[in-house]
Design a protein around this motif. Structure first.
Motif, PDB file in Angstrom:
ATOM      1  N   TYR A 167       0.809  -1.214   0.000  1.00 23.55           N
ATOM      2  CA  TYR A 167       0.000   0.000   0.000  1.00 23.55           C
ATOM      3  C   TYR A 167       0.845   1.267   0.000  1.00 23.55           C
ATOM      4  CZ  TYR A 167      -3.698  -3.148   1.763  1.00 23.55           C
ATOM      5  OH  TYR A 167      -4.584  -4.163   1.930  1.00 23.55           O
ATOM      6  N   SER A 168       2.108   1.160   0.327  1.00 25.75           N
ATOM      7  CA  SER A 168       2.909   2.357   0.521  1.00 25.75           C
ATOM      8  C   SER A 168       4.361   2.100   0.128  1.00 25.75           C
ATOM      9  CB  SER A 168       2.853   2.783   1.996  1.00 25.75           C
ATOM     10  OG  SER A 168       3.806   3.778   2.273  1.00 25.75           O
ATOM     11  N   ALA A 228       6.755   3.415   1.608  1.00 26.46           N
ATOM     12  CA  ALA A 228       7.510   3.889   2.770  1.00 26.46           C
ATOM     13  C   ALA A 228       8.680   2.978   3.111  1.00 26.46           C
ATOM     14  CB  ALA A 228       6.592   4.011   3.980  1.00 26.46           C
ATOM     15  N   TYR A 245      -2.862  -2.411  -4.242  1.00 25.97           N
ATOM     16  CA  TYR A 245      -2.155  -1.143  -4.037  1.00 25.97           C
ATOM     17  C   TYR A 245      -2.944  -0.168  -3.172  1.00 25.97           C
ATOM     18  CZ  TYR A 245      -5.378   0.706  -7.543  1.00 25.97           C
ATOM     19  OH  TYR A 245      -6.511   1.081  -8.219  1.00 25.97           O
ATOM     20  N   LYS A 305      -5.587   4.361   2.085  1.00 24.75           N
ATOM     21  CA  LYS A 305      -4.141   4.173   2.104  1.00 24.75           C
ATOM     22  C   LYS A 305      -3.780   3.526   0.777  1.00 24.75           C
ATOM     23  CE  LYS A 305      -0.321   2.220   4.780  1.00 24.75           C
ATOM     24  NZ  LYS A 305       0.069   1.443   5.984  1.00 24.75           N
ATOM     25  N   HIS A 306      -3.015   4.229  -0.032  1.00 20.06           N
ATOM     26  CA  HIS A 306      -2.741   3.696  -1.364  1.00 20.06           C
ATOM     27  C   HIS A 306      -1.334   4.065  -1.810  1.00 20.06           C
ATOM     28  CE1 HIS A 306      -3.450   7.645  -3.569  1.00 20.06           C
ATOM     29  NE2 HIS A 306      -3.843   7.897  -2.349  1.00 20.06           N
ATOM     30  N   TYR A 307      -0.779   3.222  -2.664  1.00 14.95           N
ATOM     31  CA  TYR A 307       0.565   3.424  -3.186  1.00 14.95           C
ATOM     32  C   TYR A 307       0.511   4.549  -4.216  1.00 14.95           C
ATOM     33  CZ  TYR A 307       5.304   2.005  -4.580  1.00 14.95           C
ATOM     34  OH  TYR A 307       6.642   1.957  -4.825  1.00 14.95           O
ATOM     35  N   ASN A 308       1.305   5.581  -4.013  1.00  6.76           N
ATOM     36  CA  ASN A 308       1.236   6.733  -4.905  1.00  6.76           C
ATOM     37  C   ASN A 308       2.594   7.422  -4.972  1.00  6.76           C
ATOM     38  OD1 ASN A 308      -0.119   8.580  -6.629  1.00  6.76           O
ATOM     39  ND2 ASN A 308      -0.268  10.037  -4.942  1.00  6.76           N
ATOM     40  N   THR A 309       3.263   7.258  -6.085  1.00  2.64           N
ATOM     41  CA  THR A 309       4.532   7.927  -6.345  1.00  2.64           C
ATOM     42  C   THR A 309       4.483   8.456  -7.777  1.00  2.64           C
ATOM     43  OG1 THR A 309       5.683   6.008  -7.287  1.00  2.64           O
ATOM     44  CG2 THR A 309       5.713   6.231  -4.878  1.00  2.64           C
TER      45      THR A 309
END
Length: 233
Positions: free
Chosen positions: A141-142, A144, A176, A189-193
């Protein structure tokens, strides 16, 4: 209907968590069937019961619910969701038992943890060969977490996380987006780049939810779903 309207192709519902049946499972499958979506079911394999026994329970419940809901002829994707304390042997037992009962290899979803990655990466080659034939549904999800190299560290990516297990050459699905609770309210909460971007919400839906992407086009998705799904009538 809102999921389908916003472009979702399928829905994977939880059948049970160990011995605890999910009472929303039948309604989720039936409603997704009404929308013509791909159907999926997962069992959370807990540590308090034998994995083969849980596989038997999963297959039996999936069959009973499909019959009761009038969707026995629909093929339903089969998935095992494994606890962070799981061992390679537990994954192998669940996968093999589902194969024995259905003739279908289930998908493997992994709860992320350092201990689980270490356990699976050190699995015996024979165990890895069984686990490898079960497609990897990745949960990230992240960004980080970081991948550390000799010279730098960089955000953890799906490919980087997959490599840490030392089993699969490709991941198949990626969860994701998830939901966290803060102050009594659900938050996305989500993967975001910049390289792997995703919106906060799915389409025009007003609440956060678990979201997944398939690695391939729609034709690939349907072929994959067919290979790892089971129908009973």
């Amino acid at each position: 209907s809102a999921l389908s309207r916003n472009g979702a192709k399928g829905l994977i519902a939880r059948s049970a968590k160990g011995p605890l049946l999910d009472d929303k499972f039948p309604a989720f499958l039936k409603s997704a069937d009404r929308q013509g979506m791909l159907l999926g079911a997962y069992h959370f394999v807990t540590m308090d019961q034998d994995p083969a026994y849980q596989a038997d329970s999963f297959v039996g419940r999936r069959r009973a619910v499909a019959r009761a809901q009038g969707i026995s002829q629909r093929k339903i994707l089969l998935v095992g969701d494994f606890d962070t304390k799981s061992s390679p042997d537990r994954l192998v037992k669940f996968i093999r038992r589902v194969e024995q009962r259905t003739g279908v290899t289930p998908v493997t979803y992994l709860e992320n943890s350092d201990a689980l990655r270490a356990s699976l990466s050190n699995a015996h080659p024979a165990q890895k060969s069984v686990i490898r034939r079960s497609p990897y549904w990745i949960a990230l999800y992240s960004p980080a977490g970081t991948e550390r190299t000799m010279f730098s560290s960089r955000p953890l990516t799906p490919d980087g996380l997959m490599e840490k297990y030392g089993i699969w050459n490709e991941w198949t699905m990626w969860q994701y987006g998830g939901v966290i609770w803060q102050g009594g309210r659900s938050q996305a909460k989500h993967y975001n780049t910049p390289a792997w971007s995703s919106p906060r919400y799915f389409g025009d839906m007003a609440h956060p939810m678990e979201r997944n992407v398939f690695k391939g086009n729609e034709g690939d998705l349907r072929a994959f779903w067919d290979r790892h799904s089971w129908a009973w009538w």
